[in-house]
Design a protein around this motif. Structure first.
Motif, mmCIF file in Angstrom:
data_model
loop_
_atom_site.group_PDB
_atom_site.id
_atom_site.type_symbol
_atom_site.label_atom_id
_atom_site.label_comp_id
_atom_site.label_asym_id
_atom_site.label_seq_id
_atom_site.Cartn_x
_atom_site.Cartn_y
_atom_site.Cartn_z
ATOM 1 N N ILE A 119 -2.122 7.238 -9.283
ATOM 2 C CA ILE A 119 -2.400 6.031 -8.493
ATOM 3 C C ILE A 119 -3.221 5.041 -9.311
ATOM 4 O O ILE A 119 -2.960 3.829 -9.302
ATOM 5 C CB ILE A 119 -3.140 6.407 -7.191
ATOM 6 N N HIS A 144 3.193 1.892 -1.818
ATOM 7 C CA HIS A 144 3.458 2.287 -3.202
ATOM 8 C C HIS A 144 2.518 3.424 -3.624
ATOM 9 O O HIS A 144 2.925 4.363 -4.323
ATOM 10 C CB HIS A 144 3.273 1.098 -4.140
ATOM 11 N N LEU A 145 1.254 3.330 -3.194
ATOM 12 C CA LEU A 145 0.273 4.352 -3.573
ATOM 13 C C LEU A 145 0.633 5.697 -2.955
ATOM 14 O O LEU A 145 0.496 6.745 -3.599
ATOM 15 C CB LEU A 145 -1.127 3.922 -3.122
ATOM 16 N N THR A 203 -9.655 4.595 -13.564
ATOM 17 C CA THR A 203 -10.360 3.779 -12.576
ATOM 18 C C THR A 203 -11.390 2.869 -13.239
ATOM 19 O O THR A 203 -11.598 1.735 -12.798
ATOM 20 C CB THR A 203 -11.038 4.665 -11.519
ATOM 21 N N LEU A 224 5.116 0.388 -10.077
ATOM 22 C CA LEU A 224 5.539 1.592 -9.370
ATOM 23 C C LEU A 224 6.384 2.488 -10.272
ATOM 24 O O LEU A 224 6.185 3.709 -10.324
ATOM 25 C CB LEU A 224 6.324 1.203 -8.122
ATOM 26 N N TYR A 274 -1.133 3.155 -11.686
ATOM 27 C CA TYR A 274 -0.431 2.059 -11.000
ATOM 28 C C TYR A 274 -1.333 0.834 -10.900
ATOM 29 O O TYR A 274 -0.905 -0.300 -11.184
ATOM 30 C CB TYR A 274 -0.012 2.520 -9.609
ATOM 31 N N LEU A 275 -2.584 1.046 -10.509
ATOM 32 C CA LEU A 275 -3.522 -0.076 -10.355
ATOM 33 C C LEU A 275 -3.785 -0.764 -11.691
ATOM 34 O O LEU A 275 -3.900 -1.996 -11.753
ATOM 35 C CB LEU A 275 -4.831 0.432 -9.746
ATOM 36 N N TRP A 316 -9.378 0.093 -14.610
ATOM 37 C CA TRP A 316 -8.960 -0.796 -13.517
ATOM 38 C C TRP A 316 -10.110 -1.694 -13.077
ATOM 39 O O TRP A 316 -9.921 -2.902 -12.864
ATOM 40 C CB TRP A 316 -8.460 0.037 -12.333
ATOM 41 N N ILE A 322 3.565 7.214 -4.922
ATOM 42 C CA ILE A 322 3.137 7.772 -6.211
ATOM 43 C C ILE A 322 2.444 9.116 -6.019
ATOM 44 O O ILE A 322 2.716 10.094 -6.732
ATOM 45 C CB ILE A 322 2.201 6.785 -6.933
ATOM 46 N N ALA A 323 1.537 9.178 -5.026
ATOM 47 C CA ALA A 323 0.839 10.433 -4.762
ATOM 48 C C ALA A 323 1.822 11.531 -4.364
ATOM 49 O O ALA A 323 1.725 12.681 -4.831
ATOM 50 C CB ALA A 323 -0.198 10.221 -3.662
ATOM 51 N N LEU A 383 0.816 -1.213 0.000
ATOM 52 C CA LEU A 383 0.000 0.000 0.000
ATOM 53 C C LEU A 383 0.849 1.263 0.000
ATOM 54 O O LEU A 383 0.414 2.320 -0.483
ATOM 55 C CB LEU A 383 -0.939 -0.012 1.212
#
Length: 318
Positions: A106, A8-9, A156, A123, A109-110, A159, A12-13, A6
């Motif tokens: 983010i 990683h998020l 999203t 990442l 990334y997902l 995703w 990135i942010a 987590l």
């Protein structure tokens, strides 16, 4: 089940925010002044619902609400929230842009993770996306807010589709379609998502499914003209499978070739003709638009197939 750290998020942010934090001190430029400082529609939070019933440029003159097709209600909503936070101070508007860029990074990334990349590669890819200079104009220019909002909901939605595809979670498929709809409220670019969805069904490692099902996956994302095109293609594919359906039906009812043929040809076409006539009578009473709305619900009849027995179980019971 594959998992990712987590933190990683958060990384990135943080990268996205730090990269474009210098834009917070930027001023209004070009279209920014017209769309924000000179826009009376964003000065009252109570007008947010009205943003969904009129064009973005409705504040320019009395004809704009009906003549302009520039429909981006989420742009108005974002500007209204920024105005509530700081009036005509540019900083809140820039902050909203940076926020949506971080969220889109983010989401990127997902998407990469669901496509099968390792957490590390996901990442690195998302970090490159977050810091790439090609995004400078979109993040730093207040008038480009709809691009960032659309980008977030686009990713999203993608995703959610990949997640439903990999994990067989049907509710995420519908969530994906709803996210695309929200993206359309920001910018028209989201209309390209069905094409990307279709292409991704051919990605390495994707489930091997028939062409008709691949096209069907695009339907929840399609507008009316595209739906008409897709249903025509799906209908032709299904029609090509008609002989196989007929043979399968004769296996269920051996020795009754005439009955099976009559049911499939006679009854099917006969019911189609009767239904067309009944819908015409109904249109005379309740109006054509109401009939179209009613027919839009007819595909829900397909939910009844849930109660049909599985072919493998039927064969095993014989």
């Amino acid at each position: 089940m594959r998992r990712f750290p987590l933190w990683h998020l958060a990384v990135i942010a943080a990268i996205a925010i730090i990269t474009f934090a210098n834009s917070l001190s930027g001023e209004f430029v070009w279209d920014d002044l017209v769309q924000t400082a000179h826009n009376p529609n964003i000065r009252d939070l109570s007008r947010i619902p009205k943003a969904f019933t009129e064009s973005f440029w409705s504040f320019t003159d009395s004809y704009a609400p009906t003549q302009s097709n520039f429909y981006r209600p989420l742009q108005t909503v974002a500007y209204t929230l920024a105005y509530a936070l700081g009036g005509i101070d540019p900083a809140p508007y820039h902050a909203i842009n940076i926020l949506f860029h971080a969220l889109a990074s983010i989401a990127a990334y997902l998407v990469a993770f669901e496509l099968g990349f390792t957490p590390l590669l996901s990442l690195l890819g998302a970090a490159l996306f977050a810091t790439h200079p090609i995004h400078t104009e979109a993040v730093s220019w207040i008038a480009a807010t709809p691009e960032l909002i659309c980008g977030f909901f686009y990713f999203t939605a993608l995703w959610a589709f990949l997640k439903s595809n990999n994990g067989d979670q049907r509710k995420l498929w519908l969530t994906s379609a709803l996210l695309m709809l929200v993206g359309l409220f920001a910018k028209e670019m989201a209309i390209t998502l069905p094409v990307i969805i279709f292409l991704l069904t051919y990605r390495p490692g994707a489930p091997n499914i028939p062409l008709a099902r691949r096209i069907t996956l695009m339907l929840p994302y399609a507008n009316l003209p595209m739906t008409a095109l897709l249903t025509t293609i799906i209908g032709m594919i299904m029609a090509s499978a008609f002989p196989a359906i007929l043979v399968y039906a004769m296996e269920l009812m051996p020795g009754k070739v005439g009955m099976v043929a009559g049911m499939f040809y006679g009854v099917s076409f006969g019911l189609g003709a009767l239904s067309a006539a009944l819908l015409g009578v109904l249109a005379d009473h309740i109006g054509l638009e109401a009939v179209y709305r009613l027919c839009a619900l007819l595909p829900m009849i397909g939910l009844l197939t849930w109660f049909l027995p599985e072919a493998s179980k039927v064969s095993a019971s014989r």
